[in-house]
Design a protein around this motif. Structure first.
Motif, PDB file in Angstrom:
ATOM      1  N   ILE A 156       0.852  -1.195   0.000  1.00  0.00           N
ATOM      2  CA  ILE A 156       0.000   0.000   0.000  1.00  0.00           C
ATOM      3  C   ILE A 156       0.885   1.241   0.000  1.00  0.00           C
ATOM      4  CG2 ILE A 156      -1.860   1.224   1.171  1.00  0.00           C
ATOM      5  CD1 ILE A 156      -2.480  -1.411   2.653  1.00  0.00           C
ATOM      6  N   VAL A 157       0.777   2.058  -1.039  1.00  0.00           N
ATOM      7  CA  VAL A 157       1.545   3.298  -1.133  1.00  0.00           C
ATOM      8  C   VAL A 157       0.686   4.436  -0.608  1.00  0.00           C
ATOM      9  CG1 VAL A 157       2.686   4.935  -2.665  1.00  0.00           C
ATOM     10  CG2 VAL A 157       2.832   2.477  -3.133  1.00  0.00           C
ATOM     11  N   ILE A 158       1.105   5.048   0.508  1.00  0.00           N
ATOM     12  CA  ILE A 158       0.361   6.208   1.045  1.00  0.00           C
ATOM     13  C   ILE A 158       1.172   7.491   0.891  1.00  0.00           C
ATOM     14  CG2 ILE A 158      -0.985   4.785   2.624  1.00  0.00           C
ATOM     15  CD1 ILE A 158       1.559   6.997   4.192  1.00  0.00           C
ATOM     16  N   GLY A 159       2.387   7.379   0.344  1.00  0.00           N
ATOM     17  CA  GLY A 159       3.225   8.547   0.111  1.00  0.00           C
ATOM     18  C   GLY A 159       4.609   8.110  -0.328  1.00  0.00           C
ATOM     19  N   PHE A 160       5.456   9.097  -0.590  1.00  0.00           N
ATOM     20  CA  PHE A 160       6.846   8.813  -0.975  1.00  0.00           C
ATOM     21  C   PHE A 160       7.695  10.025  -0.587  1.00  0.00           C
ATOM     22  CE2 PHE A 160       3.712   9.076  -4.333  1.00  0.00           C
ATOM     23  CZ  PHE A 160       3.932  10.326  -4.909  1.00  0.00           C
ATOM     24  N   ILE A 161       7.809  10.206   0.724  1.00  0.00           N
ATOM     25  CA  ILE A 161       8.407  11.408   1.291  1.00  0.00           C
ATOM     26  C   ILE A 161       9.853  11.617   0.864  1.00  0.00           C
ATOM     27  CG2 ILE A 161       9.111  10.256   3.428  1.00  0.00           C
ATOM     28  CD1 ILE A 161       8.477  12.841   4.927  1.00  0.00           C
ATOM     29  N   SER A 162      10.551  10.548   0.529  1.00  0.00           N
ATOM     30  CA  SER A 162      11.961  10.685   0.160  1.00  0.00           C
ATOM     31  C   SER A 162      12.147  11.518  -1.100  1.00  0.00           C
ATOM     32  CB  SER A 162      12.603   9.310  -0.049  1.00  0.00           C
ATOM     33  OG  SER A 162      12.013   8.640  -1.156  1.00  0.00           O
ATOM     34  N   GLY A 163      11.093  11.671  -1.906  1.00  0.00           N
ATOM     35  CA  GLY A 163      11.231  12.422  -3.144  1.00  0.00           C
ATOM     36  C   GLY A 163      10.653  13.816  -3.122  1.00  0.00           C
ATOM     37  N   TYR A 164       9.938  14.175  -2.070  1.00  0.00           N
ATOM     38  CA  TYR A 164       9.206  15.436  -2.077  1.00  0.00           C
ATOM     39  C   TYR A 164      10.105  16.664  -2.192  1.00  0.00           C
ATOM     40  CZ  TYR A 164       5.045  12.801  -0.607  1.00  0.00           C
ATOM     41  OH  TYR A 164       3.988  11.930  -0.522  1.00  0.00           O
ATOM     42  N   GLN A 165      11.337  16.567  -1.705  1.00  0.00           N
ATOM     43  CA  GLN A 165      12.224  17.727  -1.755  1.00  0.00           C
ATOM     44  C   GLN A 165      12.985  17.837  -3.073  1.00  0.00           C
ATOM     45  OE1 GLN A 165      14.195  16.834   2.148  1.00  0.00           O
ATOM     46  NE2 GLN A 165      13.682  18.944   2.646  1.00  0.00           N
ATOM     47  N   SER A 166      12.765  16.892  -3.976  1.00  0.00           N
ATOM     48  CA  SER A 166      13.405  16.947  -5.289  1.00  0.00           C
ATOM     49  C   SER A 166      12.557  17.766  -6.255  1.00  0.00           C
ATOM     50  CB  SER A 166      13.606  15.537  -5.849  1.00  0.00           C
ATOM     51  OG  SER A 166      12.351  14.946  -6.153  1.00  0.00           O
ATOM     52  N   ALA A 167      13.139  18.153  -7.375  1.00  0.00           N
ATOM     53  CA  ALA A 167      12.421  18.967  -8.350  1.00  0.00           C
ATOM     54  C   ALA A 167      11.208  18.242  -8.913  1.00  0.00           C
ATOM     55  CB  ALA A 167      13.362  19.373  -9.483  1.00  0.00           C
ATOM     56  N   SER A 168      11.318  16.926  -9.103  1.00  0.00           N
ATOM     57  CA  SER A 168      10.224  16.150  -9.679  1.00  0.00           C
ATOM     58  C   SER A 168       9.219  15.688  -8.637  1.00  0.00           C
ATOM     59  CB  SER A 168      10.784  14.926 -10.405  1.00  0.00           C
ATOM     60  OG  SER A 168      11.372  14.018  -9.477  1.00  0.00           O
ATOM     61  N   GLY A 169       9.629  15.674  -7.380  1.00  0.00           N
ATOM     62  CA  GLY A 169       8.777  15.149  -6.323  1.00  0.00           C
ATOM     63  C   GLY A 169       8.879  13.648  -6.165  1.00  0.00           C
TER      64      GLY A 169
END
Length: 403
Positions: free
Chosen positions: A293-306
């Motif tokens: 179950i994917v409820i988010g992907f916080i590791s990418g939020y600070q990148s340009a693409s998200g």
């Protein structure tokens, strides 16, 4: 595609959730707003402001997004602005606490609605006391009521919100913020998409975080064996106290090797909020007929693409080989479950059977998160993985408070 999906659905979905919360949560919390007095003297002014009782000044501090960026400190600045006046159907809320969410960065980066241009208010989750209200709103609320809410511009000393978005609560305690979004996400996602069966093994990533703590507890209540990832021994100790059978401190243990060795049959359900390499690892660890179950992907939020890259090219083959599945969860798509879910959680909380851990920054080098200036520290605190529980900021500490 990720950006376009968020922009198309994000803002509208949060708006729908706001209105739904206001209609349903009062019953779950045992606050009978329908029984309040009705207005019969229409000579009242258009709105009521308890200036003396609440010491409302003419100006306030507010965090404003002045440019779109995934760098929260770069995108947002603290401004002094006039205290807004509530309209006929509005409430003026003096915020006591505001909640910090991973999506605050998505919001400041403009990933939810391309039509909204800076400047606009930051934050969308708060709890406090009604200190002013419009005439129509006074049919259901009165000065002194405690409410929680989801609404744009929550990072402010005062926020005007439509009364239909207000969630009556017994007290302005930060624990209620943990249930409205973080708790509901875990409760509904595991129930609707997890298909949990007693005896199954559940992996919760970022298990000691705002929503992870609830996933651990709800999976355990379902009779499952729970594995939880975390980044410190302190968090591992906390996870044990809330029922986690096998905390894994990935800073000192190899997570992939641990799962292969201790769970050779695989993981039945993964509650995943990190993304990137952790997503890949979780896919590889799935058991036959496993559900991720994917409820988010916080590791990418600070990148340009998200986003952080994943090995998506091999995903179909991996899922086919195990008859496994990946399932996305976005809370506004499950509103029909929300009222029942909140009722269940409130009962558990009232009976002392549900832990709602709040991180107010006590262990931060600069001390507790107090005042809007500390929102920047609180966001950093969460993104470097130091938080234990839901991160909240105390906006207006008072010595002699009715809250």
């Amino acid at each position: 595609m990720y950006r376009s999906i968020l922009q198309r659905n994000g803002r509208r979905a949060f708006s729908v959730l706001n209105e739904y919360c206001g209609r349903r949560i009062s019953a779950a919390l045992g606050v009978n707003v329908e029984a309040r007095r009705t207005i019969i003297d229409h000579s009242y002014s258009a709105h009521f402001m308890d200036f003396k009782g609440s010491s409302i000044s003419s100006s306030m501090k507010k965090l404003v997004v002045t440019k779109l960026s995934q760098n929260f400190r770069s995108a947002v600045c603290l401004q002094t602005v006039p205290v807004p006046t509530p309209g006929d159907e509005d409430l003026l809320v003096k915020n006591r606490f505001v909640g910090i969410n991973a999506s605050d960065i998505n919001y400041s980066a403009g990933r939810y609605d391309p039509s909204v241009k800076p400047p606009f208010g930051a934050g969308f989750e708060g709890i406090g006391e009604v200190v002013g209200l419009g005439l129509s709103a006074s049919a259901r609320f009165t000065v002194g009521d405690k409410v929680a809410y989801f609404s744009d511009g929550a990072f402010a000393e005062y926020t005007v919100i439509p009364s239909k978005k207000a969630v009556p609560v017994p007290a302005a305690q930060p624990e209620y913020l943990t249930l409205l979004l973080s708790g509901a996400t875990a409760h509904i996602a595991l129930r609707r998409l997890g298909d949990l069966t007693e005896g199954e093994t559940v992996l919760v990533t970022a298990a000691a975080g705002g929503t992870g703590q609830f996933a651990v507890q709800f999976a355990k209540m379902a009779g499952c064996h729970v594995v939880g990832t975390c980044s410190s021994d302190e968090k591992a100790g906390f996870l044990k106290t809330i029922g986690c059978d096998r905390p894994v401190n990935y800073k000192s243990e190899d997570l992939a090797a641990t799962l292969r060795k201790e769970y050779p049959r695989g993981i039945d359900v993964v509650y995943e909020s990190v993304g990137g390499s952790i997503f890949d690892l979780s896919v590889n660890a799935l058991a036959n007929k496993g559900r991720l179950i994917v409820i988010g992907f916080i590791s990418g939020y600070q990148s340009a693409s998200g986003l952080q890259p994943i090995t998506g090219g091999t995903l179909p083959a991996k899922l086919l080989r195990k008859s496994a599945s990946v399932r996305g969860f976005f809370l506004p798509h499950f509103l029909s479950d929300y009222g029942e879910s909140l009722t269940d959680m409130m009962k558990l909380f009232a009976k002392g059977k549900l832990v709602c851990e709040v991180d107010r920054g006590d262990l931060d080098p600069e001390g507790r998160f107090v005042g809007l200036e500390s929102v920047f520290r609180a966001v950093d605190h969460m993104y470097v993985g130091k938080n234990l529980g839901k991160v909240v900021v105390e906006v207006a500490p008072v010595v002699d408070s009715k809250l």
